[in-house]
Design an enzyme around this catalytic site. Structure first.
Site, mmCIF file in Angstrom:
data_model
loop_
_atom_site.group_PDB
_atom_site.id
_atom_site.type_symbol
_atom_site.label_atom_id
_atom_site.label_comp_id
_atom_site.label_asym_id
_atom_site.label_seq_id
_atom_site.Cartn_x
_atom_site.Cartn_y
_atom_site.Cartn_z
ATOM 1 N N LYS A 3 45.037 46.328 46.038
ATOM 2 C CA LYS A 3 45.212 45.197 45.117
ATOM 3 C C LYS A 3 46.695 44.821 45.046
ATOM 4 C CE LYS A 3 43.481 43.681 40.583
ATOM 5 N NZ LYS A 3 42.872 42.426 40.975
ATOM 6 N N GLU A 43 34.064 37.904 49.847
ATOM 7 C CA GLU A 43 34.150 37.907 48.380
ATOM 8 C C GLU A 43 34.700 36.555 47.961
ATOM 9 O OE1 GLU A 43 37.103 40.650 46.829
ATOM 10 O OE2 GLU A 43 38.275 40.542 48.662
ATOM 11 N N TYR A 78 48.924 45.462 41.462
ATOM 12 C CA TYR A 78 48.678 45.100 40.066
ATOM 13 C C TYR A 78 47.264 45.466 39.660
ATOM 14 C CZ TYR A 78 45.871 41.032 41.432
ATOM 15 O OH TYR A 78 44.883 40.231 41.939
ATOM 16 N N LEU A 117 38.065 43.560 48.050
ATOM 17 C CA LEU A 117 38.622 44.403 46.999
ATOM 18 C C LEU A 117 37.433 45.048 46.282
ATOM 19 C CD1 LEU A 117 41.215 45.210 45.353
ATOM 20 C CD2 LEU A 117 40.420 43.534 43.695
HETATM 21 C C1 LIG Z 1 40.085 39.260 45.550
HETATM 22 C C2 LIG Z 1 39.407 39.861 44.371
HETATM 23 N N1 LIG Z 1 38.175 40.346 44.522
HETATM 24 C C3 LIG Z 1 37.506 40.885 43.471
HETATM 25 C C4 LIG Z 1 38.080 40.954 42.205
HETATM 26 C C5 LIG Z 1 37.317 41.534 41.071
HETATM 27 O O1 LIG Z 1 37.848 42.772 40.682
HETATM 28 P P1 LIG Z 1 37.657 43.317 39.209
HETATM 29 O O2 LIG Z 1 36.175 43.353 38.969
HETATM 30 O O3 LIG Z 1 38.246 44.669 39.237
HETATM 31 O O4 LIG Z 1 38.339 42.374 38.288
HETATM 32 C C6 LIG Z 1 39.375 40.457 42.019
HETATM 33 C C7 LIG Z 1 40.019 40.531 40.702
HETATM 34 O O5 LIG Z 1 41.144 40.192 40.522
HETATM 35 C C8 LIG Z 1 40.058 39.917 43.129
HETATM 36 O O6 LIG Z 1 41.312 39.430 42.996
#
Ligand SMILES: Cc1ncc(COP(=O)(O)O)c(C=O)c1O
Length: 284
Positions: free
Chosen positions: A149, A181, A33, A206
């Site tokens: 993701k 994270e 997603y 991620l």
């Molecule tokens: C586990 C995780 N880390 C980091 C992020 C941040 O990613 P983004 O900046 O692309 O929203 C998300 C966003 O959903 C996430 O689910």
């Protein structure tokens, strides 16, 4: 007005939107997603989100449901049908519908695509950013490819629930003493020299699109960025901490496990970065 979703070729009211019980996303979390925003009618950071979508598909040997141009048309139409100018767009692709079997379905099985949109306000996180948020630490029990993701988010949901029960906004996930994270955002600290520190990309985080854009904003502000792992202890002793995601932008963290970070108020570096990030988003 009822909300409208796109489901496998049709625009339908959300209340009538259905997926098959043998969809592999439902049975195996065999899906990926993206969450992105539309600001003042314009896609924000869309190139990055579509590039990450392609990467997730590639890593899982999953077919793309349509090309980027077509995806953009469908997203735009979902936003239009929901009469939104500022929107949070959710896009999910799964390996499609097939009789339950762990191995992949036959070649040519069409992937499933669902796109939804809901109202989003560029300033909605401002109050939280003003006060700062608290986080808890939580064991990072996720699998070895969290750089993809996927919709397999149960460990993330458990961590967020633990945070919520503790009255906190997020969870700093900890593996071998290091903060990887958060449950749905990337984690950062500011070191004594004023440099930003965040976990390097790889299989254990991620690669956030906001993380990427925050690095670009920091460069613009001539703030040094160091991509290296940091420990939970280091985070608790840091002058500042913050998190980033497409929905929370740059949000200062003012307490970790009840330990005050810096002065216990949002720090100047995170504030500057948030302002720079928001200005970029408003420019589109
Ligand atoms: C586990 C995780 N880390 C980091 C992020 C941040 O990613 P983004 O900046 O692309 O929203 C998300 C966003 O959903 C996430 O689910």
């Amino acid at each position: 007005m009822s909300r409208i979703a796109y489901v496998n070729g049709q625009y339908v009211p959300v209340s009538k939107a259905m997926v098959h019980i043998e969809d592999r996303g439902y049975q195996f979390a065999d899906g990926i997603y993206e969450v992105c925003t539309v600001v003042n009618g314009r896609y924000w950071d869309m190139e990055g989100h579509l590039a990450r979508l392609d990467r997730s598909l590639r890593e899982l040997q999953m077919d793309a449901p349509m090309d980027h141009a077509a995806l953009r048309v469908v997203m735009k139409e979902v936003v239009r049908r929901n009469r939104l100018k500022n929107a949070l767009v959710y896009m999910q692709v799964t390996r499609g519908v097939a009789p339950r079997n762990h191995a992949f379905p036959p070649e040519g099985t069409p992937p499933s695509l669902v796109i939804t949109a809901r109202r989003f306000n560029l300033n909605r996180g401002d109050a939280l950013a003003e006060s700062g948020v608290s986080v808890i630490s939580h064991p990072d029990i996720r699998w070895g490819r969290v750089d993809i993701k996927t919709v397999g988010l149960l460990p993330n949901a458990l961590a967020k629930q633990a945070a919520s029960e503790a009255g906190a906004y997020e969870a700093f996930l900890v593996r071998d003493g290091y903060v990887t994270e958060c449950s749905s955002s990337n984690a950062w600290i500011v070191d004594e020299s004023g440099a930003l520190v965040t976990h390097p990309k790889g299989n254990t985080i991620l690669g956030g699109i906001t993380r990427q854009t925050a690095i670009a904003c920091a460069e613009e502000l001539q703030i040094k960025v160091i991509e290296r792992p940091f420990t939970l202890e280091e985070a608790k002793a840091a002058p500042e901490a913050f998190l980033t995601s497409a929905t929370s932008f740059v949000t200062p963290v003012t307490a970790i496990d009840g330990v005050r970070i810096g002065s216990g108020k949002p720090g100047p570096v995170a504030r500057r970065l948030r302002e720079a990030y928001k200005a970029r988003a408003a420019r589109g």
